[in-house]
Design a protein around this motif. Structure first.
Motif, PDB file in Angstrom:
ATOM      1  N   ALA A 191       0.833  -1.208   0.000  1.00  0.00           N
ATOM      2  CA  ALA A 191       0.000   0.000   0.000  1.00  0.00           C
ATOM      3  C   ALA A 191       0.869   1.260   0.000  1.00  0.00           C
ATOM      4  O   ALA A 191       0.572   2.235  -0.705  1.00  0.00           O
ATOM      5  CB  ALA A 191      -0.929  -0.011   1.212  1.00  0.00           C
ATOM      6  N   GLN A 192       1.953   1.245   0.793  1.00  0.00           N
ATOM      7  CA  GLN A 192       2.845   2.404   0.844  1.00  0.00           C
ATOM      8  C   GLN A 192       3.467   2.682  -0.516  1.00  0.00           C
ATOM      9  O   GLN A 192       3.661   3.844  -0.914  1.00  0.00           O
ATOM     10  CB  GLN A 192       3.963   2.159   1.869  1.00  0.00           C
ATOM     11  CG  GLN A 192       3.504   1.922   3.286  1.00  0.00           C
ATOM     12  CD  GLN A 192       3.197   3.193   4.048  1.00  0.00           C
ATOM     13  OE1 GLN A 192       3.198   4.281   3.481  1.00  0.00           O
ATOM     14  NE2 GLN A 192       2.914   3.071   5.329  1.00  0.00           N
ATOM     15  N   LEU A 193       3.762   1.625  -1.255  1.00  0.00           N
ATOM     16  CA  LEU A 193       4.396   1.782  -2.559  1.00  0.00           C
ATOM     17  C   LEU A 193       3.403   2.131  -3.665  1.00  0.00           C
ATOM     18  O   LEU A 193       3.649   3.015  -4.491  1.00  0.00           O
ATOM     19  CB  LEU A 193       5.125   0.490  -2.942  1.00  0.00           C
ATOM     20  CG  LEU A 193       6.460   0.198  -2.267  1.00  0.00           C
ATOM     21  CD1 LEU A 193       6.918  -1.218  -2.618  1.00  0.00           C
ATOM     22  CD2 LEU A 193       7.515   1.208  -2.703  1.00  0.00           C
ATOM     23  N   VAL A 194       2.286   1.426  -3.682  1.00  0.00           N
ATOM     24  CA  VAL A 194       1.387   1.468  -4.831  1.00  0.00           C
ATOM     25  C   VAL A 194       0.394   2.625  -4.776  1.00  0.00           C
ATOM     26  O   VAL A 194       0.099   3.251  -5.808  1.00  0.00           O
ATOM     27  CB  VAL A 194       0.635   0.128  -4.965  1.00  0.00           C
ATOM     28  CG1 VAL A 194      -0.392   0.180  -6.085  1.00  0.00           C
ATOM     29  CG2 VAL A 194       1.625  -1.000  -5.215  1.00  0.00           C
ATOM     30  N   MET A 195      -0.145   2.935  -3.601  1.00  0.00           N
ATOM     31  CA  MET A 195      -1.194   3.959  -3.514  1.00  0.00           C
ATOM     32  C   MET A 195      -0.744   5.335  -4.032  1.00  0.00           C
ATOM     33  O   MET A 195      -1.476   5.983  -4.798  1.00  0.00           O
ATOM     34  CB  MET A 195      -1.715   4.060  -2.083  1.00  0.00           C
ATOM     35  CG  MET A 195      -2.607   2.912  -1.649  1.00  0.00           C
ATOM     36  SD  MET A 195      -4.153   2.771  -2.597  1.00  0.00           S
ATOM     37  CE  MET A 195      -5.063   4.192  -1.995  1.00  0.00           C
ATOM     38  N   PRO A 196       0.459   5.829  -3.665  1.00  0.00           N
ATOM     39  CA  PRO A 196       0.872   7.135  -4.218  1.00  0.00           C
ATOM     40  C   PRO A 196       1.021   7.109  -5.738  1.00  0.00           C
ATOM     41  O   PRO A 196       0.651   8.067  -6.419  1.00  0.00           O
ATOM     42  CB  PRO A 196       2.223   7.390  -3.533  1.00  0.00           C
ATOM     43  CG  PRO A 196       2.182   6.585  -2.288  1.00  0.00           C
ATOM     44  CD  PRO A 196       1.418   5.348  -2.644  1.00  0.00           C
ATOM     45  N   VAL A 197       1.571   5.992  -6.253  1.00  0.00           N
ATOM     46  CA  VAL A 197       1.743   5.885  -7.709  1.00  0.00           C
ATOM     47  C   VAL A 197       0.386   5.847  -8.405  1.00  0.00           C
ATOM     48  O   VAL A 197       0.172   6.502  -9.435  1.00  0.00           O
ATOM     49  CB  VAL A 197       2.564   4.621  -8.052  1.00  0.00           C
ATOM     50  CG1 VAL A 197       2.644   4.440  -9.562  1.00  0.00           C
ATOM     51  CG2 VAL A 197       3.958   4.720  -7.447  1.00  0.00           C
ATOM     52  N   ALA A 198      -0.546   5.073  -7.849  1.00  0.00           N
ATOM     53  CA  ALA A 198      -1.882   4.971  -8.444  1.00  0.00           C
ATOM     54  C   ALA A 198      -2.604   6.317  -8.382  1.00  0.00           C
ATOM     55  O   ALA A 198      -3.265   6.720  -9.351  1.00  0.00           O
ATOM     56  CB  ALA A 198      -2.694   3.900  -7.713  1.00  0.00           C
ATOM     57  N   TYR A 199      -2.480   7.013  -7.261  1.00  0.00           N
ATOM     58  CA  TYR A 199      -3.111   8.332  -7.152  1.00  0.00           C
ATOM     59  C   TYR A 199      -2.539   9.297  -8.185  1.00  0.00           C
ATOM     60  O   TYR A 199      -3.277  10.039  -8.846  1.00  0.00           O
ATOM     61  CB  TYR A 199      -2.922   8.899  -5.740  1.00  0.00           C
ATOM     62  CG  TYR A 199      -3.403  10.326  -5.619  1.00  0.00           C
ATOM     63  CD1 TYR A 199      -4.746  10.608  -5.433  1.00  0.00           C
ATOM     64  CD2 TYR A 199      -2.496  11.384  -5.723  1.00  0.00           C
ATOM     65  CE1 TYR A 199      -5.192  11.921  -5.353  1.00  0.00           C
ATOM     66  CE2 TYR A 199      -2.935  12.698  -5.645  1.00  0.00           C
ATOM     67  CZ  TYR A 199      -4.285  12.960  -5.458  1.00  0.00           C
ATOM     68  OH  TYR A 199      -4.712  14.262  -5.389  1.00  0.00           O
ATOM     69  N   VAL A 215      -3.996   8.499 -11.590  1.00  0.00           N
ATOM     70  CA  VAL A 215      -5.393   8.905 -11.747  1.00  0.00           C
ATOM     71  C   VAL A 215      -5.520  10.434 -11.810  1.00  0.00           C
ATOM     72  O   VAL A 215      -6.235  10.981 -12.663  1.00  0.00           O
ATOM     73  CB  VAL A 215      -6.253   8.333 -10.597  1.00  0.00           C
ATOM     74  CG1 VAL A 215      -7.665   8.910 -10.649  1.00  0.00           C
ATOM     75  CG2 VAL A 215      -6.304   6.819 -10.674  1.00  0.00           C
ATOM     76  N   ALA A 216      -4.804  11.134 -10.916  1.00  0.00           N
ATOM     77  CA  ALA A 216      -4.961  12.591 -10.805  1.00  0.00           C
ATOM     78  C   ALA A 216      -4.236  13.348 -11.910  1.00  0.00           C
ATOM     79  O   ALA A 216      -4.779  14.296 -12.485  1.00  0.00           O
ATOM     80  CB  ALA A 216      -4.474  13.060  -9.445  1.00  0.00           C
ATOM     81  N   LEU A 217      -2.992  12.934 -12.195  1.00  0.00           N
ATOM     82  CA  LEU A 217      -2.184  13.704 -13.130  1.00  0.00           C
ATOM     83  C   LEU A 217      -2.246  13.179 -14.555  1.00  0.00           C
ATOM     84  O   LEU A 217      -2.374  13.950 -15.506  1.00  0.00           O
ATOM     85  CB  LEU A 217      -0.725  13.738 -12.648  1.00  0.00           C
ATOM     86  CG  LEU A 217      -0.505  14.361 -11.257  1.00  0.00           C
ATOM     87  CD1 LEU A 217       0.970  14.357 -10.911  1.00  0.00           C
ATOM     88  CD2 LEU A 217      -1.066  15.780 -11.201  1.00  0.00           C
TER      89      LEU A 217
END
Length: 488
Positions: free
Chosen positions: A186-194, A197-199
């Motif tokens: 979660a620490q690795l993947v969630m920021p990348v996924a966000y 999606v956002a950028l």
């Protein structure tokens, strides 16, 4: 033959079970070895489903901390009140969920309880992520995602049905360790996924985090929950019922009293609160620690924090194996000394992390290295703890195991409220104080004594084979090495 035919007709029996090599199962049909690469075996298939399902739960429970920079403006969160309150809500949900999962496993079976819990958690997380628009909504999101960690109980219970006493220790340790690595993912993947999606996709920032939650934690929970429910094998029900019948014939309150009334269970609950409890704390605050102290971006801080959770893949199983190995040379006293030494080392590393963060120009590489060492010791101590649990009381093993497992959440809640809530302590001071608390609480292990095995500071006081509280008199299979853990 009649018994095998009867079991084969039951719903819980694996299709193709009769084709399993008889040399690798015991008389009850449980695997005598853990063979992770033997994918044709129903026991191995159950093992992989169990840890993957719990992995998804850990991913969901710790999906929020690595994307806090995006959540703060979207939900108007206060870093000194709302974020700590949400962490406490998540830990409280873990405590409540684990206490409730035990009876659910007894009523529904661990496989059904695990699958249904994952699906319900997915629904709750999806609703909370869709509706959250304030700090209260964020607290509720962390609470419902924390409930998913109740699956730890079902995970260990299922493994105790599928693997025999000779292999259940390793199976439990590896299943729990690999699953705990979900927090690192979660620490690795969630920021990348966000970020994607956002950028990259241009989704508004106030919506992007919701989409990320729906695409990752929720989908993982649904997929693993359905897979567990669709899998036809929960273990040998006949064998399990036969083993538990004597306990169920006893007075319920006698069994409860046997665990709650044993001071050793309370000591282990206390000390587990400062090994697994420290792990829960660090997984909640590590990303924030790296963002504040080293001015890292969301993705870089998440990657650094992930190092802590990733150690679960090897450290917790290593703790379980170390407990068994030292017992072969020194018996139960060796298990206690090993637990004390490893947990004390982890506590010391926790103090060092805080002191390094307080330095004027801290080294990122050195801090990450100490973080990894801390994780290794803390998580190995969790495995070592459940190397001692079975010796407290065979007749009340479920109660003692539940008390110990819940102690981890309680320790994290208390520590969070004392050191991480409000503005009294900086985050590096709070981490150091957590280590100090762990150092002090771990000393309580010296109070544990088993009449037939001894304790850290003195040897056995009796050789009678029927001590009222010592587990060895309760079970004809008890020995100096013991089974690792059968978490009911």
């Amino acid at each position: 033959m009649a018994k095998r035919n009867k079991v084969a007709d039951e719903e819980e029996t694996c299709c193709g079970y009769a084709g399993v090599d008889a040399d690798v199962v015991d008389a009850e049909g449980r695997a005598t070895e853990l063979r992770p690469l033997s994918l044709s075996s129903p026991h191995t298939q159950a093992f992989h489903l169990a840890w993957l399902s719990l992995f998804a739960c850990f991913f969901a429970a710790f999906a929020a901390p690595p994307i806090l920079p995006a959540l703060r403006p979207a939900l108007v969160l206060s870093p000194t009140s709302d974020v700590p309150a949400a962490a406490v809500a998540s830990l409280s949900a873990t405590l409540v969920g684990r206490l409730a999962m035990g009876p659910a496993c007894d009523l529904l079976g661990p496989r059904h309880a695990s699958g249904l819990a994952s699906l319900l958690a997915a629904l709750a997380v999806a609703l909370a992520a869709s509706a959250a628009s304030s700090p209260a909504g964020f607290v509720w999101l962390r609470f419902v995602s924390g409930l998913s960690l109740a699956n730890f109980v079902a995970n260990q219970h299922w493994m105790s049905r599928v693997f025999s006493p000779s292999s259940v220790g390793l199976a439990n340790a590896v299943a729990a360790g690999w699953a705990n690595a979900g927090s690192a993912a979660a620490q690795l993947v969630m920021p990348v996924a966000y970020d994607l999606v956002a950028l990259r996709l241009g989704v508004p920032v106030t919506v992007a985090w919701r989409v990320t939650y729906l695409l990752l934690p929720c989908v993982l929970l649904v997929a693993t929950g359905l897979a567990v429910l669709a899998f036809p094998y929960s273990g040998d029900v006949g064998g399990e019922a036969k083993k538990t019948t004597p306990t169920r014939e006893r007075c319920f309150w006698e069994v409860v009293r046997g665990g709650v009334g044993d001071y050793r269970a309370w000591v282990l609950a206390l000390t587990y609160g400062y090994c697994y409890g420290v792990e829960l704390i660090m997984e909640n605050v590590a990303a924030e620690f790296f963002r504040k102290k080293f001015r890292l971006g969301m993705e870089e801080a998440g990657a650094a924090a992930a190092c802590f959770g990733a150690m679960n893949a090897v450290a917790r199983p290593a703790g379980g194996m170390a407990s068994d190995a030292v017992a072969r040379a020194f018996g139960v006293r060796g298990r206690l000394w090993a637990l004390w030494a490893v947990q004390t080392a982890g506590a010391a590393m926790c103090v060092v992390i805080g002191r390094m963060g307080a330095a004027e120009a801290p080294s990122l590489a050195a801090t990450v290295a100490v973080l990894v060492a801390c994780a290794a010791f803390v998580q190995a101590a969790s495995g070592l703890t459940f190397g001692v649990v079975p010796f407290v009381s065979k007749r009340s093993l479920g109660v003692v195991s539940g008390m110990t497992a819940s102690g981890g959440a309680v320790g994290a809640i208390v520590t969070n409220r004392l050191f991480f809530s409000g503005s009294r302590y900086t985050i590096d001071e709070a981490i150091s104080l957590t280590g100090v608390a762990s150092l002090i609480c771990t000393l309580a292990l010296a109070l544990i004594h088993f009449p037939r095995h001894g304790g850290m500071l003195c040897g056995p006081t009796t050789t009678a084979a029927g001590d009222e509280h010592d587990d060895s008199g309760d079970d004809e299979d008890a020995n100096d090495h013991g089974d690792y853990t059968l978490l009911k």
